[in-house]
Every structure is written in structure tokens, then in C-alpha cells.
Design a protein around this motif. Structure first.
Motif, PDB file in Angstrom:
ATOM      1  N   THR A   1       4.950   8.586 -14.164  1.00  0.00           N
ATOM      2  CA  THR A   1       3.872   9.344 -13.510  1.00  0.00           C
ATOM      3  C   THR A   1       2.968   8.424 -12.694  1.00  0.00           C
ATOM      4  N   ALA A   2       2.623   7.274 -13.266  1.00  0.00           N
ATOM      5  CA  ALA A   2       1.769   6.324 -12.543  1.00  0.00           C
ATOM      6  C   ALA A   2       2.461   5.833 -11.269  1.00  0.00           C
ATOM      7  N   HIS A   3       3.749   5.501 -11.399  1.00  0.00           N
ATOM      8  CA  HIS A   3       4.480   5.013 -10.226  1.00  0.00           C
ATOM      9  C   HIS A   3       4.624   6.112  -9.174  1.00  0.00           C
ATOM     10  N   THR A   4       4.834   7.354  -9.636  1.00  0.00           N
ATOM     11  CA  THR A   4       4.944   8.469  -8.690  1.00  0.00           C
ATOM     12  C   THR A   4       3.639   8.659  -7.930  1.00  0.00           C
ATOM     13  N   ASN A   5       2.521   8.553  -8.629  1.00  0.00           N
ATOM     14  CA  ASN A   5       1.215   8.680  -7.966  1.00  0.00           C
ATOM     15  C   ASN A   5       1.009   7.575  -6.931  1.00  0.00           C
ATOM     16  N   VAL A   6       1.494   6.367  -7.266  1.00  0.00           N
ATOM     17  CA  VAL A   6       1.375   5.261  -6.310  1.00  0.00           C
ATOM     18  C   VAL A   6       2.182   5.560  -5.044  1.00  0.00           C
ATOM     19  N   LEU A   7       3.390   6.102  -5.219  1.00  0.00           N
ATOM     20  CA  LEU A   7       4.207   6.451  -4.059  1.00  0.00           C
ATOM     21  C   LEU A   7       3.551   7.543  -3.220  1.00  0.00           C
ATOM     22  N   LEU A   8       2.915   8.508  -3.904  1.00  0.00           N
ATOM     23  CA  LEU A   8       2.226   9.568  -3.171  1.00  0.00           C
ATOM     24  C   LEU A   8       1.062   9.005  -2.358  1.00  0.00           C
ATOM     25  N   LEU A   9       0.301   8.090  -2.963  1.00  0.00           N
ATOM     26  CA  LEU A   9      -0.792   7.452  -2.237  1.00  0.00           C
ATOM     27  C   LEU A   9      -0.258   6.618  -1.071  1.00  0.00           C
ATOM     28  N   ARG A  10       0.892   6.012  -1.282  1.00  0.00           N
ATOM     29  CA  ARG A  10       1.491   5.209  -0.206  1.00  0.00           C
ATOM     30  C   ARG A  10       1.789   6.077   1.012  1.00  0.00           C
TER      31      ARG A  10
ATOM     32  N   LEU B   1       0.255   8.890   1.849  1.00  0.00           N
ATOM     33  CA  LEU B   1      -1.008   9.286   2.478  1.00  0.00           C
ATOM     34  C   LEU B   1      -1.622   8.141   3.267  1.00  0.00           C
ATOM     35  N   PHE B   2      -1.624   6.942   2.692  1.00  0.00           N
ATOM     36  CA  PHE B   2      -2.222   5.796   3.363  1.00  0.00           C
ATOM     37  C   PHE B   2      -1.424   5.414   4.611  1.00  0.00           C
ATOM     38  N   SER B   3      -0.105   5.545   4.520  1.00  0.00           N
ATOM     39  CA  SER B   3       0.721   5.206   5.689  1.00  0.00           C
ATOM     40  C   SER B   3       0.411   6.144   6.851  1.00  0.00           C
ATOM     41  N   GLN B   4       0.287   7.445   6.545  1.00  0.00           N
ATOM     42  CA  GLN B   4      -0.051   8.395   7.595  1.00  0.00           C
ATOM     43  C   GLN B   4      -1.451   8.123   8.165  1.00  0.00           C
TER      44      GLN B   4
ATOM     45  N   ARG C   1      -9.129   4.578   7.423  1.00  0.00           N
ATOM     46  CA  ARG C   1      -9.202   3.867   6.136  1.00  0.00           C
ATOM     47  C   ARG C   1      -9.683   4.855   5.075  1.00  0.00           C
ATOM     48  N   LEU C   2      -8.753   5.256   4.233  1.00  0.00           N
ATOM     49  CA  LEU C   2      -9.087   6.219   3.172  1.00  0.00           C
ATOM     50  C   LEU C   2      -9.692   5.501   1.975  1.00  0.00           C
ATOM     51  N   GLN C   3     -10.574   6.170   1.285  1.00  0.00           N
ATOM     52  CA  GLN C   3     -11.203   5.626   0.082  1.00  0.00           C
ATOM     53  C   GLN C   3     -11.011   6.616  -1.074  1.00  0.00           C
ATOM     54  N   THR C   4     -10.894   6.068  -2.268  1.00  0.00           N
ATOM     55  CA  THR C   4     -10.719   6.892  -3.472  1.00  0.00           C
ATOM     56  C   THR C   4     -11.824   6.615  -4.466  1.00  0.00           C
ATOM     57  N   ASP C   5     -12.194   7.624  -5.228  1.00  0.00           N
ATOM     58  CA  ASP C   5     -13.207   7.500  -6.285  1.00  0.00           C
ATOM     59  C   ASP C   5     -12.499   7.677  -7.627  1.00  0.00           C
ATOM     60  N   ILE C   6     -12.234   6.575  -8.306  1.00  0.00           N
ATOM     61  CA  ILE C   6     -11.469   6.622  -9.559  1.00  0.00           C
ATOM     62  C   ILE C   6     -12.191   7.446 -10.626  1.00  0.00           C
TER      63      ILE C   6
END
Length: 292
Positions: A76-85, A87-90, A97-102
Motif C-alpha cells: 500500500t505504501a509503495h502504491t501510494n508512492v507510485l500514485l504521487l509520482r 501526480l508530481f510528474s504531471q 510544485r505540489l505540496q502535501t500536508d502529512i
């Protein structure tokens, strides 16, 4: 989903991701269920078990379930990283420059809204999405990555079934080996016990023979030792008289020491004074009687 401020396109993307996550979750839950079922089928073959056997089965089940859960969390963690990848690539293509609030990931209110969305809006939108995208899902059965993925899944499932069958066979063989080992240990203990009983009988016979020989020696030496016993009796009487004499001397010595103590001297002095007072009183009484 209007509370999140998404447009229709992004809402459909969220639905697709949640469908993917739910599918993975269901698959992992089936795997965990199969772990329990395999334990029931392969290990629960007896009506009663010892504490050690139950603990061993639970430890093995814990390892399997822990591995499945850990694998799911990592995936799940790795899948979320790929999803963020993605979004960030687009975003980088448009120099954003996208920012996230953990901290928002633990917002209970938002998490409850997502759960409520999955129960209500997600079901309705899933039906609409499936109807509108049916023509686009047709190529999944054709060649390419999807076909290879399906073949790989089928192959992995077959390998998994073979490994499960192999595991059940090995566990059955191990149980049989344990039974044979238990039988051999019991037979060895019985043999050792029988040998020990025979050795004990031999030792008892030797002991009886030794006692008989000692009894004969004692009987033969009884006459010779009778005089010694009489001498010992006379000597014991003399020792008794000597001890009594020593005891009498000790009592006298103790009485003498007691007389030398301060308490004895004080008591004797008090008695002497009392005697003198009594004598004086008697003399006075006699003078009083004579005057009358």
C-alpha cells in the motif's frame, strides 16, 4: 464528494483508485482466510491437543498472518508512492510544485467522510462508471500487458496451490515421524524399565544373601560378645554413678554460686533483719505480759 471540491473527472479518478485499493484489500483478506483454513485442514486432525501443540500452531499462524499484513502495508505504501509520482510528474510538465500536508492524513473527520463516500456515493458512481466505460474495458482480454499479467497471476496461483499441497504432505509426514518417534521413546523406556526391574531383583538377592551371612556371623559371635556386653553394662553403671556424682557436685557448686550472688545476700540480710524484729517483738510481748 462535493465537500472535497473535486470536479467530475477527478472524482472518477478517486473512485478508480478506491476500487483498486478495495480489490487489493479483498485479495489480501482472502489470503489471510486461506491461512486459517489451511491450518484447520492440515493441523486440526485430532480431537485434543496439548498446550505446546496449540502454542506451536498459533505461532506458525501468527508468522503467516503477520507476513501477509506486513506485505499488504508495504505494498500500500509503495502504491501510494507510485500514485504521487504520477501526480508530481504531471505537475512538473506545467512547472508546478505540489505540496502535501502529512498531518491531514490522520484527520479523523476527513477519514470518516472518505469512508462515508465509499459506502454511498462510491457505489452509485461505480455503477455509472461501469456502464459508461464498458466499451473501454473490452481490450483487457486482448494481448499485451493485461494478458501477461493474467497469465502471471494464474501461474502464481497454481504455484501457490502446489506449495500448499506440498506443505500439507510435509506436515503429514512430520506428524507421522513424530508419532514413530514417540512410539520408539515409549518402547525404549519400557525396555529400560524391564532391565531396571531385573537389575533390582539381582541386587535384592545379593542383599538378602549378604544379610543372611551377616546374621550367621552375628549369631556365631553372640556368645563371644555376651561377656563384652556384661562388661559394657558394668562400665555403663559405673559411668552412671560417676555422672550422678558429678551432677550432685554441680548442683552444690551452683547453689554455692547462687549464695554468692547479690540477690541471695540481700534476701539473707532481709531475713536476718526480720528474725531480729520478731525476736524483739517477742521480748516486748513477754515484758508486757510480766507487767500485767
Amino acid at each position: 464528494m462535493a465537500d472535497f471540491g473535486f470536479n467530475e473527472h477527478h472524482q472518477n479518478e478517486v473512485i478508480n483508485y478506491m476500487r483498486f485499493a478495495r480489490s487489493n484489500r479483498a485479495l489480501r483478506l482472502k489470503t489471510i482466510d486461506s491461512c486459517f483454513q489451511d491450518l484447520k485442514d492440515s493441523r486440526l486432525m485430532e480431537e485434543t491437543y496439548t498446550v505446546d501443540e496449540v502454542s506451536d500452531m498459533l505461532d506458525g499462524l501468527q508468522v503467516l498472518v503477520r507476513g501477509e499484513v506486513e506485505m499488504e502495508l508495504i505494498n500500500t505504501a509503495h502504491t501510494n508512492v507510485l500514485l504521487l509520482r504520477q501526480l508530481f510528474s504531471q505537475a512538473e510538465k506545467f512547472y508546478l510544485r505540489l505540496q502535501t500536508d502529512i498531518s491531514e492524513l490522520e484527520n479523523r473527520e476527513l477519514l470518516e467522510q472518505v469512508a462515508e463516500f465509499e459506502k454511498t456515493d462510491f457505489k452509485a458512481n461505480s455503477k455509472v462508471n461501469q456502464e459508461t466505460t464498458k466499451p473501454k474495458l473490452a481490450p483487457l482480454n486482448e494481448g499485451g500487458v493485461s494478458e501477461l499479467l493474467q497469465k502471471e497471476i494464474t501461474r502464481l496461483q497454481e504455484d501457490n496451490d502446489k506449495l500448499k499441497a506440498r506443505l500439507r504432505t510435509l506436515e503429514s509426514q512430520a506428524m507421522s515421524a513424530l508419532d514413530e518417534k514417540s512410539k520408539a521413546e515409549r518402547a525404549l523406556k519400557d525396555l529400560q524399565k524391564s532391565q531396571g526391574d531385573q537389575q533390582e531383583i539381582t541386587n535384592m538377592e545379593g542383599t538378602v544373601a549378604a544379610m543372611q551371612a551377616d546374621f550367621e556371623k552375628t549369631l556365631n559371635a553372640n556368645v563371644a560378645s555376651q561377656k563384652d556386653l556384661q562388661d559394657c553394662l558394668v562400665s555403663a553403671k559405673h559411668d552412671l554413678l560417676r555422672v550422678q556424682e558429678q551432677l550432685s557436685l554441680a548442683e552444690k557448686e551452683l547453689e554455692k554460686k547462687f549464695q554468692q550472688t547479690a540477690a541471695y545476700r540481700n534476701m539473707k540480710e532481709i531475713l536476718t533483719k526480720k528474725n531480729e524484729q520478731i525476736k524483739d517483738l517477742r521480748k516486748r510481748l513477754q515484758r508486757y505480759e510480766s507487767d500485767e
